[in-house]
Motif scaffolding. Structure first.
Motif, PDB file in Angstrom:
ATOM      1  N   GLU A 316      61.782  63.918  61.590  1.00  0.00           N
ATOM      2  CA  GLU A 316      60.509  63.734  61.748  1.00  0.00           C
ATOM      3  C   GLU A 316      60.220  62.874  62.938  1.00  0.00           C
ATOM      4  O   GLU A 316      59.154  62.478  62.947  1.00  0.00           O
ATOM      5  N   GLY A 317      61.259  63.127  63.994  1.00  0.00           N
ATOM      6  CA  GLY A 317      60.818  62.419  65.215  1.00  0.00           C
ATOM      7  C   GLY A 317      61.949  61.751  65.913  1.00  0.00           C
ATOM      8  O   GLY A 317      61.873  61.053  66.568  1.00  0.00           O
ATOM      9  N   GLY A 318      63.343  62.219  65.374  1.00  0.00           N
ATOM     10  CA  GLY A 318      64.504  61.413  66.058  1.00  0.00           C
ATOM     11  C   GLY A 318      64.729  62.499  67.364  1.00  0.00           C
ATOM     12  O   GLY A 318      63.873  63.003  67.900  1.00  0.00           O
ATOM     13  N   ILE A 319      65.663  61.606  68.012  1.00  0.00           N
ATOM     14  CA  ILE A 319      65.821  62.008  69.343  1.00  0.00           C
ATOM     15  C   ILE A 319      67.249  63.272  68.993  1.00  0.00           C
ATOM     16  O   ILE A 319      67.991  62.922  68.505  1.00  0.00           O
ATOM     17  N   VAL A 320      67.106  64.250  69.883  1.00  0.00           N
ATOM     18  CA  VAL A 320      68.506  65.092  70.156  1.00  0.00           C
ATOM     19  C   VAL A 320      69.106  64.887  71.245  1.00  0.00           C
ATOM     20  O   VAL A 320      68.690  64.712  72.253  1.00  0.00           O
ATOM     21  N   TYR A 321      70.377  64.697  70.963  1.00  0.00           N
ATOM     22  CA  TYR A 321      71.206  64.423  71.745  1.00  0.00           C
ATOM     23  C   TYR A 321      72.319  65.558  72.224  1.00  0.00           C
ATOM     24  O   TYR A 321      72.754  66.298  71.303  1.00  0.00           O
ATOM     25  N   LEU A 322      72.189  66.181  73.426  1.00  0.00           N
ATOM     26  CA  LEU A 322      72.889  67.302  73.700  1.00  0.00           C
ATOM     27  C   LEU A 322      74.213  66.932  74.693  1.00  0.00           C
ATOM     28  O   LEU A 322      73.980  66.216  75.483  1.00  0.00           O
ATOM     29  N   VAL A 323      75.242  67.575  74.098  1.00  0.00           N
ATOM     30  CA  VAL A 323      76.582  67.445  75.143  1.00  0.00           C
ATOM     31  C   VAL A 323      76.557  68.781  76.175  1.00  0.00           C
ATOM     32  O   VAL A 323      76.639  69.786  75.379  1.00  0.00           O
ATOM     33  N   ALA A 324      76.175  68.886  77.258  1.00  0.00           N
ATOM     34  CA  ALA A 324      76.244  69.938  78.016  1.00  0.00           C
ATOM     35  C   ALA A 324      77.577  70.061  78.966  1.00  0.00           C
ATOM     36  O   ALA A 324      77.474  69.628  80.019  1.00  0.00           O
ATOM     37  N   GLY A 325      78.591  69.916  78.268  1.00  0.00           N
ATOM     38  CA  GLY A 325      80.054  69.830  79.086  1.00  0.00           C
ATOM     39  C   GLY A 325      80.427  70.971  79.897  1.00  0.00           C
ATOM     40  O   GLY A 325      81.286  71.032  80.459  1.00  0.00           O
ATOM     41  N   GLY A 326      79.332  71.797  80.063  1.00  0.00           N
ATOM     42  CA  GLY A 326      79.095  72.893  81.147  1.00  0.00           C
ATOM     43  C   GLY A 326      80.318  73.565  81.568  1.00  0.00           C
ATOM     44  O   GLY A 326      80.793  74.459  80.646  1.00  0.00           O
ATOM     45  N   ALA A 327      80.658  73.485  82.628  1.00  0.00           N
ATOM     46  CA  ALA A 327      81.580  74.202  83.345  1.00  0.00           C
ATOM     47  C   ALA A 327      82.974  74.562  83.026  1.00  0.00           C
ATOM     48  O   ALA A 327      83.890  74.503  83.793  1.00  0.00           O
ATOM     49  N   GLY A 328      83.050  74.112  81.840  1.00  0.00           N
ATOM     50  CA  GLY A 328      84.451  74.105  81.113  1.00  0.00           C
ATOM     51  C   GLY A 328      84.410  74.420  79.638  1.00  0.00           C
ATOM     52  O   GLY A 328      83.475  74.540  79.056  1.00  0.00           O
ATOM     53  N   ALA A 329      85.670  74.289  79.018  1.00  0.00           N
ATOM     54  CA  ALA A 329      85.942  74.681  77.743  1.00  0.00           C
ATOM     55  C   ALA A 329      87.189  74.081  77.279  1.00  0.00           C
ATOM     56  O   ALA A 329      88.127  74.651  77.758  1.00  0.00           O
ATOM     57  N   MET A 330      87.303  73.005  76.572  1.00  0.00           N
ATOM     58  CA  MET A 330      88.671  72.473  75.954  1.00  0.00           C
ATOM     59  C   MET A 330      88.405  72.606  74.570  1.00  0.00           C
ATOM     60  O   MET A 330      87.903  71.550  73.914  1.00  0.00           O
ATOM     61  N   PRO A 331      88.912  73.691  73.913  1.00  0.00           N
ATOM     62  CA  PRO A 331      88.862  73.862  72.556  1.00  0.00           C
ATOM     63  C   PRO A 331      89.399  72.679  71.884  1.00  0.00           C
ATOM     64  O   PRO A 331      89.165  72.271  70.803  1.00  0.00           O
ATOM     65  N   GLU A 332      90.585  72.131  72.230  1.00  0.00           N
ATOM     66  CA  GLU A 332      91.319  70.877  71.542  1.00  0.00           C
ATOM     67  C   GLU A 332      90.310  69.860  71.722  1.00  0.00           C
ATOM     68  O   GLU A 332      90.799  68.590  71.063  1.00  0.00           O
ATOM     69  N   TRP A 333      89.274  69.539  72.503  1.00  0.00           N
ATOM     70  CA  TRP A 333      88.565  68.420  72.529  1.00  0.00           C
ATOM     71  C   TRP A 333      87.390  68.617  71.602  1.00  0.00           C
ATOM     72  O   TRP A 333      86.688  67.419  71.384  1.00  0.00           O
ATOM     73  N   LEU A 334      87.365  69.554  70.758  1.00  0.00           N
ATOM     74  CA  LEU A 334      86.420  69.567  69.420  1.00  0.00           C
ATOM     75  C   LEU A 334      87.347  69.293  68.326  1.00  0.00           C
ATOM     76  O   LEU A 334      88.323  69.902  68.112  1.00  0.00           O
ATOM     77  N   LEU A 335      87.018  68.145  67.560  1.00  0.00           N
ATOM     78  CA  LEU A 335      87.899  67.748  66.487  1.00  0.00           C
ATOM     79  C   LEU A 335      87.814  68.747  65.391  1.00  0.00           C
ATOM     80  O   LEU A 335      86.597  69.503  65.318  1.00  0.00           O
ATOM     81  N   PRO A 336      88.808  68.881  64.337  1.00  0.00           N
ATOM     82  CA  PRO A 336      88.408  69.857  63.350  1.00  0.00           C
ATOM     83  C   PRO A 336      87.371  69.598  62.375  1.00  0.00           C
ATOM     84  O   PRO A 336      86.994  70.520  61.730  1.00  0.00           O
ATOM     85  N   LYS A 337      86.639  68.408  62.225  1.00  0.00           N
ATOM     86  CA  LYS A 337      85.837  67.951  61.371  1.00  0.00           C
ATOM     87  C   LYS A 337      84.556  67.814  62.065  1.00  0.00           C
ATOM     88  O   LYS A 337      84.690  66.737  63.015  1.00  0.00           O
ATOM     89  N   ARG A 338      83.534  68.122  61.818  1.00  0.00           N
ATOM     90  CA  ARG A 338      82.200  67.530  62.385  1.00  0.00           C
ATOM     91  C   ARG A 338      81.889  66.166  61.923  1.00  0.00           C
ATOM     92  O   ARG A 338      82.177  65.827  60.793  1.00  0.00           O
ATOM     93  N   GLU A 339      81.089  65.338  62.823  1.00  0.00           N
ATOM     94  CA  GLU A 339      80.585  64.212  62.402  1.00  0.00           C
ATOM     95  C   GLU A 339      79.224  64.365  61.739  1.00  0.00           C
ATOM     96  O   GLU A 339      78.691  65.469  61.715  1.00  0.00           O
ATOM     97  N   TRP A 340      78.767  63.145  61.141  1.00  0.00           N
ATOM     98  CA  TRP A 340      77.468  63.600  60.313  1.00  0.00           C
ATOM     99  C   TRP A 340      76.252  63.873  61.225  1.00  0.00           C
ATOM    100  O   TRP A 340      75.636  64.570  60.967  1.00  0.00           O
ATOM    101  N   HIS A 341      76.572  63.571  62.743  1.00  0.00           N
ATOM    102  CA  HIS A 341      75.112  63.715  63.397  1.00  0.00           C
ATOM    103  C   HIS A 341      75.228  64.960  64.094  1.00  0.00           C
ATOM    104  O   HIS A 341      74.526  65.472  64.879  1.00  0.00           O
TER     105      HIS A 341
END
Ligand SMILES: [Fe+2]
Length: 389
Positions: A316-341
């Motif tokens: 109802e009014g929080g801030i959205v945080y975007l990571v636009a890591g853009g012109a790349g893709a490092m699949p191993e940089w995404l951890l296997p489990k998501r965080e609560w946020h």
């Protein structure tokens, strides 16, 4: 031989001014001619007549290699065409143009912008010979954005002169000719002198703010707060009395824009590696002054948070945080489990396309092949109440 080695490209768009920059192979005098053009129903260059009326001409007689000429007294939200010239002491002359440019729109007028980053940070690992950067710039250009934001790590090594052409000005040549851009400092820029030499941002330059349409943008230098010697922890300066901290307070206090967007390199929230939690120290400030969207990079993935407030999900009014890591893709940089946020995340080369009206921010995440893979909207009522869908 006198040649144009970078640009021309556009900086500091306001409703009345535009700065044109380019680099020549040797010192030369510079000149910009600005032409008015009328919209018509058919003909050259889309729906615009070729340039036909000279509006202004600015000349800088002192020989320079990096040229920076400001046009003033322009009309808001107006399309012009510009042409640049350079002439060396031997009388050799080069030119480029005419190219279209558009001044900033005033409040109340919709506009769009694109966001990407890591054109150099990733290219350090890039085995595609720059294909990703070229694709990203070409795809962004297809959306004809009014402006572009780059969230740092434009180059692999900011101190290496060649990097600025290899990773950024080379692949971005056509895009940057007609799309004014802003950037923030990443760790790969490392506060190199070339960053200052090639950019023309508002004072004090390493962090600054500007208005465009209904959006107030604030750019921060997170690498000043998190120096490489103490990374990923802060130097303890994210507090009152620190010049950038005080700037942020003054800046957010002073502007009552419909939307507030803050961008800086290190991500306070990302489920992949390289999250810099120390930067959450500024989140209470961003919440107090009604920031709507925060855009970060550094982790070379795409990620969107749930709306967050006080360290919790707040729809109802929080801030959205975007990571636009853009012109790349490092699949191993995404951890296997998501965080609560975490709401959405994907490791592909990408950019954001954002449309801003007085009542809506529409955000789209698009990959290098042009495929839409995430989108969301923030709507804001006249009472300031926000909804997300
Ligand atoms: Fe980085």
């Amino acid at each position: 031989m006198l040649t144009i080695v970078k640009g021309p490209y556009l900086q500091r768009p306001t409703t009345e001014t535009m700065t044109i920059m380019w680099e020549t192979s040797e010192p030369a005098a510079g000149q910009v001619d600005l032409w008015a053009s009328e919209r018509i129903h058919s003909g050259h260059r889309g729906n615009y007549k070729p340039p036909e009326r000279l509006v202004s001409s600015v000349r800088h007689a002192e020989p320079a290699t990096i040229h920076r000429l400001a046009l003033r007294g322009l009309e808001p939200g107006t399309l012009y065409f510009y042409q640049i010239y350079a002439e060396n002491a031997a009388g050799e002359r080069v030119q480029s143009g005419p190219h279209p440019l558009k001044t900033a729109v005033p409040r109340g007028v919709p506009f769009s912008f694109t966001v990407t980053s890591e054109t150099g940070g990733y290219s350090g690992f890039d085995v595609t010979d720059g294909r990703i950067n070229r694709n990203i710039f070409r795809r962004m250009g297809q959306y004809r954005p009014d402006i572009a934001l780059f969230v740092g790590d434009l180059v692999n090594d900011g101190h290496r002169y060649e990097d600025w052409e290899t990773y950024f000005f080379g692949p971005g040549k056509e895009f940057l000719r007609s799309t004014p851009f802003y950037s923030c400092l990443g760790n790969h820029e490392d506060h190199a002198e070339w960053y200052d030499a090639f950019m023309d941002f508002p004072s004090p330059r390493s962090y600054y703010s500007f208005d465009y349409g209904d959006v107030h943008f604030t750019c921060l230098d997170s690498t000043e707060w998190i120096p490489s010697a103490s990374y990923p922890h802060s130097a303890g300066e994210i507090r009152p009395g620190n010049a950038q901290f005080d700037f942020l307070v003054r800046d957010l206090e002073a502007y009552d824009a419909r939307w507030k967007v803050v961008f800086f390199h290190y991500p306070p929230y990302v489920s992949g590696g390289y999250q810099v939690e120390d930067l959450r120290q500024i989140c209470p400030l961003l919440e107090r002054y009604g920031v709507d969207l925060v855009i970060n990079s550094h982790t070379i993935v795409y990620e969107r948070s749930h709306p967050l407030r006080s360290g919790q999900v707040d729809e109802e009014g929080g801030i959205v945080y975007l990571v636009a890591g853009g012109a790349g893709a490092m699949p191993e940089w995404l951890l296997p489990k998501r965080e609560w946020h975490t709401s959405q995340s994907l490791a592909v080369p990408h950019f954001l396309q954002v449309t801003a009206t007085s009542s809506r921010l529409e955000i789209r995440a698009i990959d290098e092949e042009g495929r839409l893979f995430d989108s969301f909207r923030i709507r804001k009522g006249n009472d300031g109440k926000k909804t997300y869908d």
